[in-house]
Design an enzyme around this catalytic site. Structure first.
Site, PDB file in Angstrom:
ATOM      1  CB  CYS A   1      -0.749   0.132   1.256  1.00 23.53           C
ATOM      2  SG  CYS A   1      -2.057  -1.266   1.360  1.00 23.53           S
TER       3      CYS A   1
ATOM      4  CG  HIS B   1      -2.327   3.252   3.576  1.00 27.92           C
ATOM      5  ND1 HIS B   1      -3.291   3.280   2.597  1.00 27.92           N
ATOM      6  CD2 HIS B   1      -2.275   2.042   4.253  1.00 27.92           C
ATOM      7  CE1 HIS B   1      -3.746   2.044   2.562  1.00 27.92           C
ATOM      8  NE2 HIS B   1      -3.176   1.216   3.282  1.00 27.92           N
TER       9      HIS B   1
ATOM     10  CG  ASN C   1      -6.319  -0.506   2.857  1.00 23.35           C
ATOM     11  OD1 ASN C   1      -6.037  -0.167   1.659  1.00 23.35           O
ATOM     12  ND2 ASN C   1      -5.632  -1.239   3.664  1.00 23.35           N
TER      13      ASN C   1
HETATM   14  O1  UT7 Z   1      -2.789  -1.500   4.031  1.00 26.03           O
HETATM   15  C1  UT7 Z   1      -2.197  -2.339   5.230  1.00 26.03           C
HETATM   16  C2  UT7 Z   1      -3.140  -3.523   5.457  1.00 26.03           C
HETATM   17  N1  UT7 Z   1      -3.475  -3.770   6.553  1.00 26.03           N
HETATM   18  C3  UT7 Z   1      -3.830  -3.138   7.773  1.00 26.03           C
HETATM   19  O2  UT7 Z   1      -3.631  -2.005   7.855  1.00 26.03           O
HETATM   20  C4  UT7 Z   1      -4.535  -3.986   8.965  1.00 26.03           C
HETATM   21  C5  UT7 Z   1      -3.971  -3.463  10.114  1.00 26.03           C
HETATM   22  N2  UT7 Z   1      -4.666  -4.200  11.015  1.00 26.03           N
HETATM   23  C6  UT7 Z   1      -5.809  -3.777  11.443  1.00 26.03           C
HETATM   24  O3  UT7 Z   1      -6.413  -2.706  11.174  1.00 26.03           O
HETATM   25  C7  UT7 Z   1      -6.845  -4.513  12.694  1.00 26.03           C
HETATM   26  O4  UT7 Z   1      -5.693  -5.542  13.284  1.00 26.03           O
HETATM   27  C8  UT7 Z   1      -7.977  -5.593  12.206  1.00 26.03           C
HETATM   28  C9  UT7 Z   1      -9.058  -4.606  11.811  1.00 26.03           C
HETATM   29  C10 UT7 Z   1      -7.447  -6.134  11.070  1.00 26.03           C
HETATM   30  C11 UT7 Z   1      -8.204  -6.132  13.493  1.00 26.03           C
HETATM   31  O5  UT7 Z   1      -8.847  -5.429  14.635  1.00 26.03           O
HETATM   32  P1  UT7 Z   1      -8.018  -5.898  16.015  1.00 26.03           P
HETATM   33  O6  UT7 Z   1      -8.789  -4.724  16.653  1.00 26.03           O
HETATM   34  O7  UT7 Z   1      -6.556  -6.044  15.830  1.00 26.03           O
HETATM   35  O8  UT7 Z   1      -8.842  -7.288  16.309  1.00 26.03           O
HETATM   36  P2  UT7 Z   1      -8.186  -8.552  16.597  1.00 26.03           P
HETATM   37  O9  UT7 Z   1      -7.638  -9.098  15.385  1.00 26.03           O
HETATM   38  O10 UT7 Z   1      -7.279  -8.662  17.989  1.00 26.03           O
HETATM   39  O11 UT7 Z   1      -9.358  -9.509  16.757  1.00 26.03           O
HETATM   40  C12 UT7 Z   1     -10.346  -9.228  18.003  1.00 26.03           C
HETATM   41  C13 UT7 Z   1     -11.575 -10.261  17.944  1.00 26.03           C
HETATM   42  C14 UT7 Z   1     -11.098 -11.652  17.648  1.00 26.03           C
HETATM   43  O12 UT7 Z   1     -12.012 -12.577  18.389  1.00 26.03           O
HETATM   44  P3  UT7 Z   1     -11.597 -13.150  19.759  1.00 26.03           P
HETATM   45  O13 UT7 Z   1     -10.530 -13.837  19.476  1.00 26.03           O
HETATM   46  O14 UT7 Z   1     -11.057 -11.834  20.638  1.00 26.03           O
HETATM   47  O15 UT7 Z   1     -12.737 -14.166  20.012  1.00 26.03           O
HETATM   48  C15 UT7 Z   1     -11.634 -11.890  16.141  1.00 26.03           C
HETATM   49  O16 UT7 Z   1     -11.579 -13.083  15.626  1.00 26.03           O
HETATM   50  O17 UT7 Z   1     -12.337  -9.727  16.773  1.00 26.03           O
HETATM   51  C16 UT7 Z   1     -12.546 -10.786  15.844  1.00 26.03           C
HETATM   52  N3  UT7 Z   1     -13.042 -10.558  14.502  1.00 26.03           N
HETATM   53  C17 UT7 Z   1     -13.871 -10.036  14.203  1.00 26.03           C
HETATM   54  N4  UT7 Z   1     -15.217  -9.889  14.829  1.00 26.03           N
HETATM   55  C18 UT7 Z   1     -16.284  -9.722  13.846  1.00 26.03           C
HETATM   56  C19 UT7 Z   1     -11.722 -10.212  13.614  1.00 26.03           C
HETATM   57  N5  UT7 Z   1     -12.381  -9.608  12.203  1.00 26.03           N
HETATM   58  C20 UT7 Z   1     -13.798  -9.560  12.738  1.00 26.03           C
HETATM   59  C21 UT7 Z   1     -14.815  -9.275  12.088  1.00 26.03           C
HETATM   60  N6  UT7 Z   1     -16.019  -9.108  12.499  1.00 26.03           N
HETATM   61  N7  UT7 Z   1     -14.633  -8.727  10.873  1.00 26.03           N
END
Ligand code: UT7
Length: 332
Positions: A114, A251, A289
């Site tokens: 990105c 970004h 994004n």
């Molecule tokens: O261009 C560069 C590309 N990437 C990025 O910039 C992404 C960078 N990362 C992020 O933006 C964030 O890490 C995410 C948005 C991907 C995830 O948010 P987070 O606050 O880091 O959540 P997490 O991965 O720590 O997950 C928290 C919980 C998990 O459940 P448990 O294990 O606590 O029960 C996930 O399974 O949220 C769950 N989860 C969801 N729940 C509902 C993950 N995705 C989803 C979803 N809907 N779409």
């Protein structure tokens, strides 16, 4: 020395809107979770016929029109993109051909996740400062929907499609003041394409939390480095440099990453609360994004709606797969 100034911008997004409610029918998620954790409400999705090439072409046409130049004046085309299919020949060559640019035009794709647009802009900036070219076109374009797994809730809620472009021209006035390019190749496995069915480019796989932590730190570091390339400025000097910045176009990956980086800037520079946050330009709610398109799209929309004006001092700051990160300090 000659400067490289932005003389026109353009952008394009597909018509189809994919809302959080649509996604709720595809994976186990909710509108509330997506808004709270990412700030995204909807994103644009390209049709079957649309590609990074067709979207990039329209964005560039609009930038050419906006700048008032003729196609033939473009001497070099640099395209930041990650979603060309097949991978070669390059997207830039396709776009040059479709638009009927000069027959002998040199063109180049920059693939840096990105951060591709920031890197591409830096290549274009240097080619003008080195007096190699007078007029250079830069595009950021991506069709992430083509490499998104719509069964993976960790990624599919984030991504969308689009394109943005600008024309850079040799000038006596300040323009792209400087760029800072950064990388962390050791962390390359955090964000990869993985083939599920053995065809095409594969799908995005990401260790979201780790990328999140990297992104916040990388954005702050790149903002500092582009303001103070030698890294010798003390806190007060750095604060004074930061205070001259009108706006930041980050970004658009996650609203929490952007606000987290702003808080870190405020804390490190001892700024009043909100001072860095208020500088952040946000388009993520509507577009999600869209990778290399996110910064040039936000730039074009901001200029067209009067959020940004000629003379403003702006930082474009990005990060992405690679891992890479970068910033450009720009006088509009
Ligand atoms: O261009 C560069 C590309 N990437 C990025 O910039 C992404 C960078 N990362 C992020 O933006 C964030 O890490 C995410 C948005 C991907 C995830 O948010 P987070 O606050 O880091 O959540 P997490 O991965 O720590 O997950 C928290 C919980 C998990 O459940 P448990 O294990 O606590 O029960 C996930 O399974 O949220 C769950 N989860 C969801 N729940 C509902 C993950 N995705 C989803 C979803 N809907 N779409």
């Amino acid at each position: 020395m000659h400067h490289a100034s932005i003389i026109g911008t353009g952008s394009y997004v597909p018509e189809r809107i994919l809302t959080n409610h649509h996604l709720r029918e595809m994976v186990d998620t909710s509108d509330k979770w997506i808004i709270e954790r990412t700030g995204i409400r909807e994103r644009r999705i390209a049709s079957g016929e649309e590609t990074n090439v067709t979207m990039g072409r329209i964005a560039l046409e609009r930038a050419i029109e906006n700048s008032g130049i003729r196609c033939e004046e473009i001497e070099f085309l640099v395209v930041g993109t990650n979603t060309t299919e097949p991978v070669w020949p390059s997207a830039s060559g396709h776009i040059a051909n479709l638009l009927g640019l000069r027959k002998d035009l040199p063109f180049l794709d920059v693939q840096a996740g990105c951060t591709g647009f920031n890197y591409a802009l830096s290549v274009a900036e240097m080619s003008i400062k080195a007096e190699q070219y007078r007029t250079v076109a830069v595009i950021g374009t991506d069709k992430l929907s083509a490499i998104t797994d719509y069964q993976d809730r960790n990624t599919c809620v984030l991504f969308g499609d689009g394109a943005g472009a600008l024309i850079l021209r040799q000038s006596m006035n300040e323009g792209i003041i400087r760029s800072h390019l950064g990388g962390n190749a050791k962390a390359r496995d955090l964000l990869i394409l993985s083939k599920k069915d053995g065809t095409g480019n594969g799908y995005i796989k990401m260790e979201g939390r780790k990328v999140y932590t990297f992104a916040k730190r990388a954005m702050v570091e790149s903002c500092f480095r582009v303001l103070d390339p030698s890294g010798t400025a003390g806190k007060n000097e750095l604060r004074a440099l930061f205070e001259q910045v009108t706006k930041i176009i980050p970004h658009q990956a996650n609203a929490r990453i952007i606000m987290g980086a702003a808080e870190e800037l405020e804390s490190r520079l001892e700024l009043p609360a909100g001072e860095a946050k208020n500088k952040m330009i946000m388009t993520i709610e509507q577009y999600g994004n869209n990778s290399c398109a996110s910064i040039p799209l936000a730039l074009d929309l901001s200029l067209r709606t009067g959020k940004l004006r000629k003379g403003d001092l702006v930082i474009f700051v990005g990060f992405g797969a690679g891992l890479t990160y970068a910033a450009n300090l720009v006088r509009l």
